[in-house]
Scaffold this motif. Structure first.
Motif, short mmCIF file in Angstrom:
data_model
loop_
_atom_site.label_atom_id
_atom_site.label_comp_id
_atom_site.label_asym_id
_atom_site.label_seq_id
_atom_site.Cartn_x
_atom_site.Cartn_y
_atom_site.Cartn_z
N PRO A 72 -23.46 -20.01 -10.54
CA PRO A 72 -23.23 -19.58 -9.16
C PRO A 72 -22.21 -18.44 -9.08
N LEU A 73 -22.48 -17.51 -8.19
CA LEU A 73 -21.64 -16.32 -8.01
C LEU A 73 -21.56 -16.00 -6.54
N SER A 74 -20.33 -15.80 -6.05
CA SER A 74 -20.12 -15.44 -4.64
C SER A 74 -19.21 -14.22 -4.58
N VAL A 75 -19.50 -13.32 -3.64
CA VAL A 75 -18.78 -12.06 -3.51
C VAL A 75 -18.42 -11.87 -2.04
N GLN A 76 -17.15 -11.51 -1.78
CA GLN A 76 -16.69 -11.16 -0.45
C GLN A 76 -16.29 -9.69 -0.43
N VAL A 77 -16.53 -9.02 0.70
CA VAL A 77 -16.36 -7.58 0.79
C VAL A 77 -15.46 -7.24 1.98
N TRP A 78 -14.50 -6.34 1.74
CA TRP A 78 -13.67 -5.78 2.80
C TRP A 78 -13.75 -4.26 2.70
N GLN A 79 -14.12 -3.62 3.79
CA GLN A 79 -14.35 -2.18 3.81
C GLN A 79 -13.26 -1.46 4.60
N HIS A 80 -13.29 -0.11 4.49
CA HIS A 80 -12.40 0.78 5.26
C HIS A 80 -10.91 0.47 5.00
N LEU A 81 -10.56 0.38 3.72
CA LEU A 81 -9.18 0.20 3.33
C LEU A 81 -8.68 1.47 2.62
N HIS A 82 -7.37 1.60 2.48
CA HIS A 82 -6.81 2.75 1.80
C HIS A 82 -5.44 2.39 1.25
N VAL A 83 -4.93 3.24 0.37
CA VAL A 83 -3.57 3.11 -0.15
C VAL A 83 -2.70 4.18 0.50
N GLN A 84 -1.41 3.97 0.48
CA GLN A 84 -0.52 4.91 1.15
C GLN A 84 -0.49 6.27 0.47
N GLN A 85 -0.73 6.32 -0.86
CA GLN A 85 -0.68 7.60 -1.57
C GLN A 85 -1.92 8.45 -1.32
N ALA A 86 -3.00 7.87 -0.77
CA ALA A 86 -4.22 8.62 -0.48
C ALA A 86 -4.86 8.01 0.76
N ARG A 87 -4.29 8.30 1.90
CA ARG A 87 -4.78 7.70 3.14
C ARG A 87 -6.15 8.22 3.55
N GLN A 88 -6.52 9.43 3.09
CA GLN A 88 -7.79 10.01 3.49
C GLN A 88 -8.96 9.47 2.69
N VAL A 89 -8.71 8.66 1.68
CA VAL A 89 -9.77 8.13 0.81
C VAL A 89 -9.98 6.66 1.17
N GLU A 90 -11.15 6.35 1.68
CA GLU A 90 -11.48 4.96 2.01
C GLU A 90 -12.07 4.26 0.79
N VAL A 91 -11.64 3.03 0.58
CA VAL A 91 -12.13 2.23 -0.54
C VAL A 91 -12.66 0.90 -0.02
N THR A 92 -13.43 0.24 -0.85
CA THR A 92 -14.00 -1.07 -0.55
C THR A 92 -13.50 -2.06 -1.58
N VAL A 93 -13.07 -3.22 -1.13
CA VAL A 93 -12.51 -4.25 -2.01
C VAL A 93 -13.52 -5.40 -2.11
N PHE A 94 -13.71 -5.88 -3.35
CA PHE A 94 -14.60 -7.01 -3.61
C PHE A 94 -13.80 -8.14 -4.25
N ARG A 95 -14.06 -9.34 -3.79
CA ARG A 95 -13.51 -10.55 -4.41
C ARG A 95 -14.67 -11.34 -5.00
N VAL A 96 -14.68 -11.45 -6.31
CA VAL A 96 -15.78 -12.10 -7.03
C VAL A 96 -15.30 -13.46 -7.50
N LEU A 97 -16.06 -14.49 -7.17
CA LEU A 97 -15.75 -15.86 -7.56
C LEU A 97 -16.90 -16.39 -8.42
N ARG A 98 -16.59 -16.69 -9.69
CA ARG A 98 -17.58 -17.21 -10.64
C ARG A 98 -17.20 -18.64 -10.99
N GLU A 99 -17.98 -19.58 -10.49
CA GLU A 99 -17.66 -20.99 -10.71
C GLU A 99 -17.92 -21.41 -12.15
N GLY A 100 -18.82 -20.75 -12.86
CA GLY A 100 -19.12 -21.14 -14.23
C GLY A 100 -18.24 -20.51 -15.27
N ALA A 101 -17.20 -19.75 -14.86
CA ALA A 101 -16.30 -19.11 -15.82
C ALA A 101 -15.34 -20.12 -16.42
#
Length: 256
Positions: A72-101
């Protein structure tokens, strides 16, 4: 992941999938400045940090499925984020949960990734896409150590670009030669069904001598006339060496 690296990826239009530290601070878009309010508008929105679940909020998307092992594998996504050193660059964050690991450092159950690129990355492709990172790292190491990619002494970027094309051509020849199954093994190497590029490179001299080359036979150099009388050579352009600044020692904190 650093701000300058994200800016270069955006300028070159190069997508990249990277690991994200659990304590890395990212921010959501800044809210609109209220009309009539004094002071400068906010540059960053609410905080997002993997080590603080209260800052996550509701994910923009989620996906459930199985990994390459059928676990089983589950993924959560958060969009439209940025870091303070590059505010003009939008990034997407993924949280991957692998129960069989196994839950070890090499095989963690929870992993965080960040994606930068104009095209969106499907949540189901995050775990499988990151697995190609290991082959990329070994390829770069082979280009540097065996094909001497970074050992050449050139003066201009155009010359290094031409040398990079030569190295890429040599790499393509080695990849095509792997299908022949010829290889040279060191005494400590195990014989496997699939040979490595390094083992193929050791026998390339014999293969190329049998295949031949479409180039003409080089003509004798004879005696060079040399420079004409009164000619002077131009000195090579010199550039300042860019050095990293020395780290500033941290001041000890005063105890109350």
């Amino acid at each position: 992941m650093t701000g300058p690296f994200l800016q270069v990826c955006q300028r070159l239009q190069m997508p990249a999938l990277m690991r994200l530290k659990l304590n890395r601070k990212l921010y959501r878009p800044a809210p609109p400045h209220p009309p009539g309010k004094r002071g400068a508008p906010r540059k960053d929105g609410d905080l997002f940090q993997g080590s603080r679940p209260e800052t996550w909020g509701k994910p923009d998307a989620s996906w459930n499925g199985t990994d390459w092992r059928g676990k089983p594998l589950s993924v959560q996504v958060w969009q439209h984020l940025h870091v303070q050193q590059a505010r003009q660059v939008e990034v997407t964050v993924f949280r991957v949960l692998r129960e069989g690991a196994n839950g070890t450092k090499r095989d963690p159950r929870k992993s965080w990734f960040v994606w930068v690129g104009e095209q969106e990355l499907a949540p189901g492709e995050v775990a499988s896409s990151y697995r190609y990172r290991f082959s990329h790292e070994h390829s770069y190491r082979f280009l540097k150590q065996d094909l001497l990619w970074t050992k050449v002494h050139v003066r201009t970027p155009k010359q290094f670009e031409r040398w990079s094309l030569v190295v890429a051509s040599a790499m393509n020849q080695i990849v095509l030669t792997r299908s022949l199954g010829q290889a040279s093994y060191c005494p400590w190497e195990r014989r496997r069904d699939r040979v490595t590029p390094r083992q193929v490179r050791r026998v390339m001299a014999g293969i190329l001598s049998q295949v031949g080359t479409p180039a003409r036979v080089p003509k004798p150099r004879e005696k060079s006339p040399g420079r004409p009388t009164g000619a002077t050579g131009m000195k090579a352009a010199r550039f300042d060496v860019v050095r990293k600044p020395k780290p500033v020692p941290k001041k000890p904190r005063k105890r109350a």
